[in-house]
Design an enzyme around this catalytic site. Structure first.
Site, PDB file in Angstrom:
ATOM      1  N   GLU A  70       0.814  -1.217   0.000  1.00 39.58           N
ATOM      2  CA  GLU A  70       0.000   0.000   0.000  1.00 39.58           C
ATOM      3  C   GLU A  70       0.844   1.262   0.000  1.00 39.58           C
ATOM      4  O   GLU A  70       0.622   2.165  -0.809  1.00 39.58           O
ATOM      5  CB  GLU A  70      -0.944   0.018   1.213  1.00 39.58           C
ATOM      6  CG  GLU A  70      -1.731   1.318   1.275  1.00 39.58           C
ATOM      7  CD  GLU A  70      -2.805   1.356   2.350  1.00 39.58           C
ATOM      8  OE1 GLU A  70      -2.799   0.512   3.244  1.00 39.58           O
ATOM      9  OE2 GLU A  70      -3.644   2.266   2.251  1.00 39.58           O
ATOM     10  N   ASP A  90      -0.651  -4.959   3.213  1.00 41.06           N
ATOM     11  CA  ASP A  90      -1.207  -3.767   3.847  1.00 41.06           C
ATOM     12  C   ASP A  90      -0.617  -3.717   5.254  1.00 41.06           C
ATOM     13  O   ASP A  90      -0.978  -4.505   6.119  1.00 41.06           O
ATOM     14  CB  ASP A  90      -2.738  -3.853   3.905  1.00 41.06           C
ATOM     15  CG  ASP A  90      -3.354  -2.528   4.309  1.00 41.06           C
ATOM     16  OD1 ASP A  90      -2.627  -1.660   4.837  1.00 41.06           O
ATOM     17  OD2 ASP A  90      -4.575  -2.362   4.110  1.00 41.06           O
ATOM     18  N   ILE A  92      -0.877  -1.606   7.704  1.00 46.42           N
ATOM     19  CA  ILE A  92      -1.933  -1.361   8.687  1.00 46.42           C
ATOM     20  C   ILE A  92      -3.243  -1.246   7.928  1.00 46.42           C
ATOM     21  O   ILE A  92      -3.437  -0.309   7.149  1.00 46.42           O
ATOM     22  CB  ILE A  92      -1.707  -0.060   9.493  1.00 46.42           C
ATOM     23  CG1 ILE A  92      -0.426  -0.155  10.341  1.00 46.42           C
ATOM     24  CG2 ILE A  92      -2.910   0.217  10.395  1.00 46.42           C
ATOM     25  CD1 ILE A  92      -0.194   1.047  11.252  1.00 46.42           C
ATOM     26  N   ASP A  93      -4.138  -2.207   8.116  1.00 44.74           N
ATOM     27  CA  ASP A  93      -5.487  -2.072   7.565  1.00 44.74           C
ATOM     28  C   ASP A  93      -6.349  -1.582   8.710  1.00 44.74           C
ATOM     29  O   ASP A  93      -6.476  -2.256   9.732  1.00 44.74           O
ATOM     30  CB  ASP A  93      -5.990  -3.410   7.010  1.00 44.74           C
ATOM     31  CG  ASP A  93      -7.269  -3.218   6.206  1.00 44.74           C
ATOM     32  OD1 ASP A  93      -7.391  -2.165   5.550  1.00 44.74           O
ATOM     33  OD2 ASP A  93      -8.158  -4.088   6.258  1.00 44.74           O
ATOM     34  N   THR A  95      -6.175   2.177   9.351  1.00 47.30           N
ATOM     35  CA  THR A  95      -5.344   3.286   9.855  1.00 47.30           C
ATOM     36  C   THR A  95      -6.187   4.297  10.629  1.00 47.30           C
ATOM     37  O   THR A  95      -5.743   4.834  11.642  1.00 47.30           O
ATOM     38  CB  THR A  95      -4.580   3.959   8.693  1.00 47.30           C
ATOM     39  OG1 THR A  95      -3.745   2.974   8.084  1.00 47.30           O
ATOM     40  CG2 THR A  95      -3.716   5.109   9.172  1.00 47.30           C
ATOM     41  N   ASP A 220      -6.186  -4.665   0.593  1.00 44.54           N
ATOM     42  CA  ASP A 220      -7.206  -4.823   1.635  1.00 44.54           C
ATOM     43  C   ASP A 220      -7.856  -6.209   1.561  1.00 44.54           C
ATOM     44  O   ASP A 220      -8.461  -6.664   2.530  1.00 44.54           O
ATOM     45  CB  ASP A 220      -8.312  -3.769   1.462  1.00 44.54           C
ATOM     46  CG  ASP A 220      -7.791  -2.347   1.616  1.00 44.54           C
ATOM     47  OD1 ASP A 220      -7.098  -2.088   2.602  1.00 44.54           O
ATOM     48  OD2 ASP A 220      -8.080  -1.509   0.737  1.00 44.54           O
TER      49      ASP A 220
END
Ligand SMILES: [Mg+2]
Length: 277
Positions: A70, A90, A92-93, A95, A220
């Site tokens: 990402e 990802d 941090i999915d 954020t 995601d």
């Protein structure tokens, strides 16, 4: 034949755990929040730090593999899926959750070969739940086998979705009208914990019957997608056509019947594909 990708999956689990440590530490501290595509599309130094950490570890061990991350894409890298073994990350999915300390934050790692999902790892770091799915070998959460629900009647279903990060009035209008159509079917309810990956894992767990969203990205969906299918669920495009990882939209459901029923109610919001310039 030995499973050629099992070692990669084990490594992904180790890395996701390490990344989770970083998230748990960072969430205690003050954050500097930056915006990307819209005022509600957020990024922090921790997103970037974790992606760098994951990429450098994987590149060192598997230098011939490809990557889509990402924050690398945000920094100008291409996001094109090829046949080569590809890690889709990802860091941090969720954020926005992270920034607000809302307790659902995931590290998501998907892995494809010949454009097909081979395994997925989603670590819900604040709950300490490690979700995994390996093609042909089932899906698990902290070692417990996952199974989707059996509810195929939409009027008795609980759905999960999100409002998305676009704040364009026309997009928001379609998203709300889709919610209205579904609620008035009627269905039991709609939930959303603020991350696509965990929402999909909730479908895999069987506590939600289906998830749909438009405007999200391959990173995601790549980790949790195979967790859903290995738990017995299906992935479908919101038009009812076959699922396409680069299309920026998804229905992940317990069954084809429920997915098709949801597709009938949804008006498509147009988004540029992940692999389009
Ligand atoms: Mg992210």
């Amino acid at each position: 034949m030995a499973d050629p990708w099992q070692e990669c999956m084990d490594y992904a689990v180790t890395l996701a755990r390490q990344a989770g440590e970083v998230v748990r530490e960072a969430i205690k501290n003050e954050m500097n929040v930056m915006v990307k595509s819209s005022p509600a599309d957020l990024v922090t130094a921790t997103d970037q730090k974790i992606e760098k950490m994951l990429l450098s570890s994987i590149k060192e061990k598997y230098p011939s593999h490809s990557f889509i991350g990402e924050e690398s894409v945000a920094a100008g890298e291409k996001s094109v899926l090829t046949d080569s073994p590809t890690w889709i990350i990802d860091p941090i999915d969720g954020t926005t959750n992270f920034v607000h300390r809302f307790p659902f934050v995931a590290v998501s790692i998907g892995f494809t070969v010949n454009k097909k999902m081979e395994f997925g790892v989603v670590y819900s770091c604040l709950e300490d739940k490690m979700y995994t799915g390996r093609k042909g070998k089932g899906a698990f959460c902290n070692g417990q086998k996952l199974q989707v629900s059996k509810q195929e009647d939409i009027t008795k279903s609980l759905l999960v979705t999100e409002f998305g990060s676009s704040r364009t009035p026309e997009t928001v209008r379609i998203i709300l009208s889709n919610l209205e159509r579904l609620l008035c079917v009627p269905i039991h309810g709609i939930r959303g914990v603020g991350t696509a990956a965990i929402n999909m894992c909730l479908v895999a767990t069987g506590v939600a019957d289906a998830y749909y969203e438009m405007g999200i990205h391959c990173w995601d969906m790549a980790g949790a997608g195979i967790i859903v299918t290995e738990a017995g669920g299906v992935l479908m495009d919101v038009t009812g056509e076959p699922f396409d990882l680069m299309s920026r939209r998804i229905i992940a459901a317990n069954s084809k019947t429920l997915a098709e029923r949801i597709a009938r109610e949804i008006q498509v919001v147009p988004f540029q594909r992940d692999d389009e310039d």
